[in-house]
Enzyme design. Structure first.
Site, PDB file in Angstrom:
ATOM      1  N   ASP A 106       0.761  -1.222  -0.061  1.00 36.05           N
ATOM      2  CA  ASP A 106      -0.065   0.201  -0.116  1.00 36.05           C
ATOM      3  C   ASP A 106       0.918   1.224  -0.134  1.00 36.05           C
ATOM      4  O   ASP A 106       1.279   1.526  -1.088  1.00 36.05           O
ATOM      5  CB  ASP A 106      -0.855  -0.236   1.138  1.00 36.05           C
ATOM      6  CG  ASP A 106      -1.993   0.852   1.436  1.00 36.05           C
ATOM      7  OD1 ASP A 106      -2.391   1.324   0.189  1.00 36.05           O
ATOM      8  OD2 ASP A 106      -2.301   1.109   2.530  1.00 36.05           O
ATOM      9  N   VAL A 156      -9.681  -3.513   0.626  1.00 38.99           N
ATOM     10  CA  VAL A 156     -10.025  -4.907   0.032  1.00 38.99           C
ATOM     11  C   VAL A 156      -9.708  -5.789   0.948  1.00 38.99           C
ATOM     12  O   VAL A 156      -8.898  -5.766   1.975  1.00 38.99           O
ATOM     13  CB  VAL A 156      -9.113  -5.080  -1.394  1.00 38.99           C
ATOM     14  CG1 VAL A 156      -9.563  -4.199  -2.330  1.00 38.99           C
ATOM     15  CG2 VAL A 156      -7.840  -4.912  -1.010  1.00 38.99           C
TER      16      VAL A 156
HETATM   17  P1  IMP Z   1       1.933  -0.389   3.845  1.00 36.75           P
HETATM   18  O1  IMP Z   1       3.164  -0.343   4.715  1.00 36.75           O
HETATM   19  O2  IMP Z   1       1.074   0.934   3.855  1.00 36.75           O
HETATM   20  O3  IMP Z   1       2.334  -0.771   2.437  1.00 36.75           O
HETATM   21  O4  IMP Z   1       0.794  -1.534   4.432  1.00 36.75           O
HETATM   22  C1  IMP Z   1       0.773  -2.777   3.878  1.00 36.75           C
HETATM   23  C2  IMP Z   1       0.028  -3.513   5.104  1.00 36.75           C
HETATM   24  O5  IMP Z   1      -1.118  -2.999   5.184  1.00 36.75           O
HETATM   25  C3  IMP Z   1      -0.503  -4.921   4.324  1.00 36.75           C
HETATM   26  O6  IMP Z   1       0.364  -5.997   4.524  1.00 36.75           O
HETATM   27  C4  IMP Z   1      -1.881  -4.952   5.155  1.00 36.75           C
HETATM   28  O7  IMP Z   1      -1.677  -5.550   6.240  1.00 36.75           O
HETATM   29  C5  IMP Z   1      -2.337  -3.808   5.187  1.00 36.75           C
HETATM   30  N1  IMP Z   1      -3.050  -3.069   4.126  1.00 36.75           N
HETATM   31  C6  IMP Z   1      -3.026  -2.167   3.272  1.00 36.75           C
HETATM   32  N2  IMP Z   1      -4.056  -1.801   2.593  1.00 36.75           N
HETATM   33  C7  IMP Z   1      -4.962  -3.111   2.466  1.00 36.75           C
HETATM   34  C8  IMP Z   1      -6.125  -3.424   2.078  1.00 36.75           C
HETATM   35  O8  IMP Z   1      -6.721  -2.741   1.510  1.00 36.75           O
HETATM   36  N3  IMP Z   1      -6.958  -4.419   3.012  1.00 36.75           N
HETATM   37  C9  IMP Z   1      -6.182  -5.050   3.802  1.00 36.75           C
HETATM   38  N4  IMP Z   1      -5.254  -4.808   4.428  1.00 36.75           N
HETATM   39  C10 IMP Z   1      -4.458  -3.776   3.763  1.00 36.75           C
END
Ligand code: IMP
Ligand code: MG
Length: 183
Positions: A106, A156
């Site tokens: 994300d 999602v």
């Molecule tokens: P980042 O550090 O923002 O890249 O977050 C990654 C983590 O956030 C992922 O491993 C997920 O656990 C959680 N995450 C981010 N977007 C979503 C989503 O749309 N649905 C479920 N979990 C999400």
């Protein structure tokens, strides 16, 4: 699953057939790319377990499996980039070719932390295989070496992905209705 589906928007984003077909393609690509190398798959608990379980059986190579659990401080729908390792690898990865298997990238903060952390332990290589990618929300420069699907900026769930630890058991990927996480 009827109880879970009522919290989702009616159109399913990625159905079972699409998931299975893409996972098979990823497995075939990984099989080709890692031919003759010692591969370690590192799954990120808990979101990646369903994807990992399917992907692993599409990789036709000798490999080993390990897990890390990380927690990112922040709200249920936004990560903060401050990451803590809750469960570390069981085995060392010195000189190993590591493929990190994640559910979704994300902002990229979680994966960027983890990649740097694993690199500092002397792995021969670190690559990332993420089922989903939400490039619109990226805050750090980070790509996934293998990506299943690019998804729009929506929350999602299903096929391992949760909201508040629920919905992981949905067999396909849907978009959570915004009223579910609004309050
Ligand atoms: P980042 O550090 O923002 O890249 O977050 C990654 C983590 O956030 C992922 O491993 C997920 O656990 C959680 N995450 C981010 N977007 C979503 C989503 O749309 N649905 C479920 N979990 C999400
Ligand atoms: Mg996660």
């Amino acid at each position: 699953m009827r109880e879970l589906y009522k919290d989702l928007q009616p159109e399913i984003l990625i159905n079972r057939e699409q998931l299975a077909a893409r996972v098979a393609e990823l497995g075939a690509q990984i099989t080709k790319d890692y031919h003759g190398k010692e591969l370690v798959l590192v799954g990120i608990l808990k979101g990646a377990v369903i994807f990992l379980a399917d992907l692993l059986r599409e990789i036709d190579l000798p490999l080993t499996l390990d897990f890390v659990a990380i927690s990112s401080y922040g709200s249920a729908t936004k990560s903060s980039g401050v990451v803590r390792i809750m469960k570390d690898l069981d085995h060392d990865i010195v000189d190993k070719h590591v493929l990190v298997v994640e559910d979704i990238i994300d902002t990229g903060l979680t994966m960027s932390f983890l990649k740097n952390n694993l690199l500092s332990r002397g792995a021969a290589s670190i690559r990332v295989c993420s089922l989903l990618d939400k490039p619109e929300r990226r805050l750090v420069r980070l790509g996934s070496d293998y990506t299943g699907f690019t998804v729009p900026d929506a929350f999602v769930v299903g096929y391992g992905l949760d909201y508040g630890q629920r919905y992981r058991n949905l067999p396909e990927i849907g978009v959570l209705k915004s009223e579910i996480y609004a309050n």
